[in-house]
Motif scaffolding. Structure first.
Motif, PDB file in Angstrom:
ATOM      1  N   HIS A 166      54.464  42.238  25.433  1.00 17.77           N
ATOM      2  CA  HIS A 166      53.841  42.965  26.424  1.00 17.77           C
ATOM      3  C   HIS A 166      54.150  44.325  26.812  1.00 17.77           C
ATOM      4  O   HIS A 166      53.361  45.403  26.559  1.00 17.77           O
ATOM      5  N   PHE A 167      55.492  44.435  26.944  1.00 19.63           N
ATOM      6  CA  PHE A 167      55.996  45.727  27.240  1.00 19.63           C
ATOM      7  C   PHE A 167      56.045  46.507  25.851  1.00 19.63           C
ATOM      8  O   PHE A 167      55.858  47.430  25.980  1.00 19.63           O
ATOM      9  N   ILE A 168      56.259  45.868  24.800  1.00 21.46           N
ATOM     10  CA  ILE A 168      56.414  46.549  23.458  1.00 21.46           C
ATOM     11  C   ILE A 168      54.902  47.131  23.252  1.00 21.46           C
ATOM     12  O   ILE A 168      54.678  48.062  22.754  1.00 21.46           O
ATOM     13  N   GLU A 169      53.768  46.302  23.573  1.00 22.04           N
ATOM     14  CA  GLU A 169      52.492  46.878  23.403  1.00 22.04           C
ATOM     15  C   GLU A 169      52.275  47.867  24.230  1.00 22.04           C
ATOM     16  O   GLU A 169      51.531  49.131  23.689  1.00 22.04           O
ATOM     17  N   LEU A 170      52.647  48.064  25.598  1.00 13.66           N
ATOM     18  CA  LEU A 170      52.419  49.116  26.355  1.00 13.66           C
ATOM     19  C   LEU A 170      53.180  50.405  25.805  1.00 13.66           C
ATOM     20  O   LEU A 170      52.697  51.364  25.788  1.00 13.66           O
ATOM     21  N   ILE A 171      54.461  50.262  25.121  1.00 15.58           N
ATOM     22  CA  ILE A 171      55.046  51.113  24.885  1.00 15.58           C
ATOM     23  C   ILE A 171      54.370  51.962  23.588  1.00 15.58           C
ATOM     24  O   ILE A 171      54.156  52.955  23.249  1.00 15.58           O
ATOM     25  N   ASP A 172      53.945  51.063  22.539  1.00 10.25           N
ATOM     26  CA  ASP A 172      53.228  51.316  21.178  1.00 10.25           C
ATOM     27  C   ASP A 172      51.951  52.150  21.825  1.00 10.25           C
ATOM     28  O   ASP A 172      51.871  53.193  21.110  1.00 10.25           O
ATOM     29  N   ALA A 173      51.326  51.474  22.858  1.00 16.17           N
ATOM     30  CA  ALA A 173      49.908  52.228  23.112  1.00 16.17           C
ATOM     31  C   ALA A 173      50.225  53.489  23.819  1.00 16.17           C
ATOM     32  O   ALA A 173      49.415  54.411  23.384  1.00 16.17           O
TER      33      ALA A 173
END
Length: 177
Positions: A166-173
């Motif tokens: 979830h954190f990786i997705e937030l950073i990518d977004a």
């Protein structure tokens, strides 16, 4: 670089200690028990490291430097670092890191020597051309360490991996804005 026999032997012992701590943890093991496990005497460990506490710091420092090397090679973003750090065989070393870090945060010597370098050295490894906000780099380090602490304490691989994803997705977004 030419190494003196004493430095070469220290390096050999440190490599063996890192492997031993990764495989079997440290827990309350004495210096004698650690020495026996790596095929030397407690006197040799004292000669090379000074004390049990300084030996633990040397192990933590060596593991941290190896992990920072991954980042400085430019191949590791958050997702790659997470995949590396979350490996079960590193769990005992992560527990050791958190033990030493918390002892340093409590002001216990010699563990205070790892502070604030345990943060600053990681932040210094972020490539200057990466154009990463320093606050975001610190946030990433804090989240990764928090997830590792959660993982070391709970062994809930699925739950912690889901949070990391979830954190990786937030950073990518955020980076694609």
């Amino acid at each position: 670089m030419v190494r003196t026999p004493d430095l070469a032997r220290r390096r050999e012992l440190l490599d063996a200690l890192v492997r031993e701590c990764a495989d079997n943890g440290v827990g309350g093991r004495s210096l004698r028990e650690l020495a026996e496990a790596v095929g030397t005497s407690h006197r040799m460990l004292l000669h090379h490291f000074g004390s049990r506490e300084e030996l633990l710091l040397a192990v933590v420092d060596d593991v941290e430097r190896r992990q920072m090397a991954m980042l400085s090679e430019g191949a590791a973003g958050f997702a790659e670092m997470w995949e590396h750090l979350r490996r079960p065989e590193l769990r005992a070393l992560e527990r050791l890191f958190f033990e030493c870090y918390s002892r340093g945060a409590q002001g216990e010597s010699p563990f205070t020597t790892m502070l604030p370098g345990a943060v600053d050295r990681w932040l210094a490894e972020v490539p200057a051309d990466a154009q990463v906000d320093p606050a975001l780099a610190r946030l990433g380090l804090a989240v990764m360490r928090g997830l590792l602490l959660d993982l070391a304490g709970t062994n809930d691989d699925a739950g912690v991996d889901a949070a990391a994803q979830h954190f990786i997705e937030l950073i990518d977004a955020r980076s694609h804005r």
